[in-house]
Design a protein around this motif. Structure first.
Motif, PDB file in Angstrom:
ATOM      1  N   ARG A   1     -13.323   2.283  47.808  1.00 28.48           N
ATOM      2  CA  ARG A   1     -11.968   1.763  47.638  1.00 28.48           C
ATOM      3  C   ARG A   1     -11.033   2.718  48.386  1.00 28.48           C
ATOM      4  O   ARG A   1     -10.793   3.842  47.951  1.00 28.48           O
ATOM      5  N   TYR A   2     -10.529   2.254  49.525  1.00 29.00           N
ATOM      6  CA  TYR A   2      -9.658   3.055  50.394  1.00 29.00           C
ATOM      7  C   TYR A   2      -8.216   2.603  50.192  1.00 29.00           C
ATOM      8  O   TYR A   2      -7.877   1.449  50.457  1.00 29.00           O
ATOM      9  N   LEU A   3      -7.366   3.515  49.719  1.00 26.87           N
ATOM     10  CA  LEU A   3      -5.990   3.166  49.366  1.00 26.87           C
ATOM     11  C   LEU A   3      -4.968   3.593  50.418  1.00 26.87           C
ATOM     12  O   LEU A   3      -3.778   3.354  50.239  1.00 26.87           O
ATOM     13  N   GLY A   4      -5.414   4.230  51.505  1.00 24.80           N
ATOM     14  CA  GLY A   4      -4.491   4.595  52.574  1.00 24.80           C
ATOM     15  C   GLY A   4      -3.698   5.862  52.289  1.00 24.80           C
ATOM     16  O   GLY A   4      -3.951   6.591  51.327  1.00 24.80           O
ATOM     17  N   PRO A   5      -2.686   6.132  53.131  1.00 17.26           N
ATOM     18  CA  PRO A   5      -1.897   7.358  53.000  1.00 17.26           C
ATOM     19  C   PRO A   5      -0.713   7.201  52.054  1.00 17.26           C
ATOM     20  O   PRO A   5      -0.399   6.091  51.608  1.00 17.26           O
ATOM     21  N   ASP A   6      -0.083   8.338  51.757  1.00 16.78           N
ATOM     22  CA  ASP A   6       1.209   8.383  51.058  1.00 16.78           C
ATOM     23  C   ASP A   6       1.209   7.606  49.745  1.00 16.78           C
ATOM     24  O   ASP A   6       1.999   6.686  49.544  1.00 16.78           O
ATOM     25  N   LEU A   7       0.302   7.993  48.854  1.00 22.43           N
ATOM     26  CA  LEU A   7       0.201   7.289  47.575  1.00 22.43           C
ATOM     27  C   LEU A   7       0.713   8.180  46.443  1.00 22.43           C
ATOM     28  O   LEU A   7       0.151   9.246  46.191  1.00 22.43           O
ATOM     29  N   PRO A   8       1.769   7.764  45.734  1.00 21.62           N
ATOM     30  CA  PRO A   8       2.284   8.543  44.601  1.00 21.62           C
ATOM     31  C   PRO A   8       1.242   8.671  43.496  1.00 21.62           C
ATOM     32  O   PRO A   8       0.402   7.790  43.301  1.00 21.62           O
ATOM     33  N   MET A   9       1.329   9.758  42.768  1.00 21.58           N
ATOM     34  CA  MET A   9       0.356  10.072  41.732  1.00 21.58           C
ATOM     35  C   MET A   9       0.184   8.942  40.718  1.00 21.58           C
ATOM     36  O   MET A   9      -0.934   8.561  40.375  1.00 21.58           O
ATOM     37  N   GLU A  10       1.302   8.387  40.227  1.00 22.01           N
ATOM     38  CA  GLU A  10       1.192   7.381  39.176  1.00 22.01           C
ATOM     39  C   GLU A  10       0.442   6.133  39.643  1.00 22.01           C
ATOM     40  O   GLU A  10      -0.296   5.498  38.881  1.00 22.01           O
ATOM     41  N   HIS A  11       0.598   5.776  40.921  1.00 19.04           N
ATOM     42  CA  HIS A  11      -0.092   4.607  41.458  1.00 19.04           C
ATOM     43  C   HIS A  11      -1.576   4.895  41.691  1.00 19.04           C
ATOM     44  O   HIS A  11      -2.429   4.023  41.450  1.00 19.04           O
ATOM     45  N   SER A  12      -1.874   6.090  42.169  1.00 19.17           N
ATOM     46  CA  SER A  12      -3.279   6.440  42.350  1.00 19.17           C
ATOM     47  C   SER A  12      -4.009   6.461  41.016  1.00 19.17           C
ATOM     48  O   SER A  12      -5.148   5.992  40.903  1.00 19.17           O
ATOM     49  N   MET A  13      -3.356   6.963  39.973  1.00 21.88           N
ATOM     50  CA  MET A  13      -4.000   7.054  38.670  1.00 21.88           C
ATOM     51  C   MET A  13      -4.312   5.668  38.099  1.00 21.88           C
ATOM     52  O   MET A  13      -5.344   5.463  37.455  1.00 21.88           O
ATOM     53  N   LEU A  14      -3.440   4.694  38.342  1.00 17.66           N
ATOM     54  CA  LEU A  14      -3.706   3.330  37.882  1.00 17.66           C
ATOM     55  C   LEU A  14      -4.989   2.784  38.497  1.00 17.66           C
ATOM     56  O   LEU A  14      -5.830   2.195  37.808  1.00 17.66           O
ATOM     57  N   GLN A  15      -5.141   2.975  39.807  1.00 23.52           N
ATOM     58  CA  GLN A  15      -6.339   2.493  40.491  1.00 23.52           C
ATOM     59  C   GLN A  15      -7.582   3.278  40.066  1.00 23.52           C
ATOM     60  O   GLN A  15      -8.671   2.713  39.926  1.00 23.52           O
ATOM     61  N   ILE A  16      -7.421   4.567  39.876  1.00 23.22           N
ATOM     62  CA  ILE A  16      -8.556   5.410  39.475  1.00 23.22           C
ATOM     63  C   ILE A  16      -9.094   4.975  38.116  1.00 23.22           C
ATOM     64  O   ILE A  16     -10.302   4.836  37.924  1.00 23.22           O
ATOM     65  N   ARG A  17      -8.204   4.749  37.166  1.00 25.86           N
ATOM     66  CA  ARG A  17      -8.648   4.345  35.834  1.00 25.86           C
ATOM     67  C   ARG A  17      -9.279   2.947  35.866  1.00 25.86           C
ATOM     68  O   ARG A  17     -10.213   2.651  35.117  1.00 25.86           O
ATOM     69  N   LYS A  18      -8.800   2.100  36.746  1.00 26.85           N
ATOM     70  CA  LYS A  18      -9.351   0.742  36.856  1.00 26.85           C
ATOM     71  C   LYS A  18     -10.732   0.761  37.518  1.00 26.85           C
ATOM     72  O   LYS A  18     -11.649   0.072  37.069  1.00 26.85           O
ATOM     73  N   PHE A  19     -10.887   1.552  38.567  1.00 21.40           N
ATOM     74  CA  PHE A  19     -12.116   1.573  39.363  1.00 21.40           C
ATOM     75  C   PHE A  19     -13.156   2.550  38.804  1.00 21.40           C
ATOM     76  O   PHE A  19     -14.352   2.359  38.974  1.00 21.40           O
TER      77      PHE A  19
END
Length: 219
Positions: free
Chosen positions: A122-140
């Motif tokens: 799962r590649y989310l690209g550059p410039d990702l704020p912490m809160e958004h990355s954490m949402l995807q991390i917990r989901k995946f």
């Protein structure tokens, strides 16, 4: 072998997609992808960055070279589809650049390398704020979280990410990569759960020598 990375950098800067693709494909006929990524494409883009730092090219030139390189990497991925492997359903990796980090070419090569080894990516690209990355991390719920940065200014963001991700209950392995990992000593961040990946060769070595043991130890 001299892979003429400066010549490829000039092809990227020329904006000639087909020439860049043909040049790269000729090398792929004789060398593994990891070797081409490490010894041709990465130094070519570093050379582009150096030209920009020295005011020898404009920001627009640098963006053009990045776009052409992105095109080449996307074509390599689509034209060299990796057969599904048994591990593909077992191992997952999530990759992104920390907040305000705009560089992403290295991340794409890392994503391709994981896919080549049968991982679900799962590649989310550059410039990702912490809160958004954490949402995807917990989901995946990935086995590996890979974060990337190019400049020393991003060290506070790297530190913040590590502090958050090491608290996750399933204890994923955390990889720090990008030009920052190549240029600076980040050993202070390393632990049983956190590792610094300096380049594609280093990542390939990890696959060969310690992937499963590393994941099992932190899970």
């Amino acid at each position: 072998m001299d892979l003429h990375h400066e010549q490829l950098a000039q092809v990227f800067l020329s904006g000639d997609e087909e020439k860049a693709l043909n040049y790269t494909y000729r090398l792929l006929e004789n060398h593994p992808r990891a070797y081409v990524f490490e010894n041709l494409i990465t130094p070519a883009m570093y050379h582009v960055g150096k030209l920009w730092e020295n005011n020898e090219i404009s920001v627009a030139d640098e963006h053009l070279a990045t776009a052409i390189c992105d095109f080449v990497l996307s074509k390599i991925e689509s034209d060299h589809e990796v057969p599904k492997r048994r591990q593909q359903q077992s191992y997952k990796v999530l990759l992104f650049g920390v907040e305000e980090e705009q560089h992403y070419i290295g991340l794409k090569m890392v994503a391709d390398t994981f896919k080549e080894h049968g991982w679900r990516v799962r590649y989310l690209g550059p410039d990702l704020p912490m809160e958004h990355s954490m949402l995807q991390i917990r989901k995946f719920q990935p086995d590996v979280i890979g974060i990337s940065a190019a400049l020393s200014y991003r060290i506070p963001a790297i530190k913040k990410s590590i502090e958050a991700f090491t608290q996750l209950e399933w204890k994923p392995t955390i990889m720090i990569g990008g030009r920052l990992a190549y240029k600076f000593d980040l050993s202070e961040f390393e632990s049983d759960q956190v590792m610094v990946i300096k380049n594609i060769g280093h990542l390939t070595h990890w696959f060969k020598e310690g992937r499963e043991e590393s994941i099992n130890e932190t899970s």
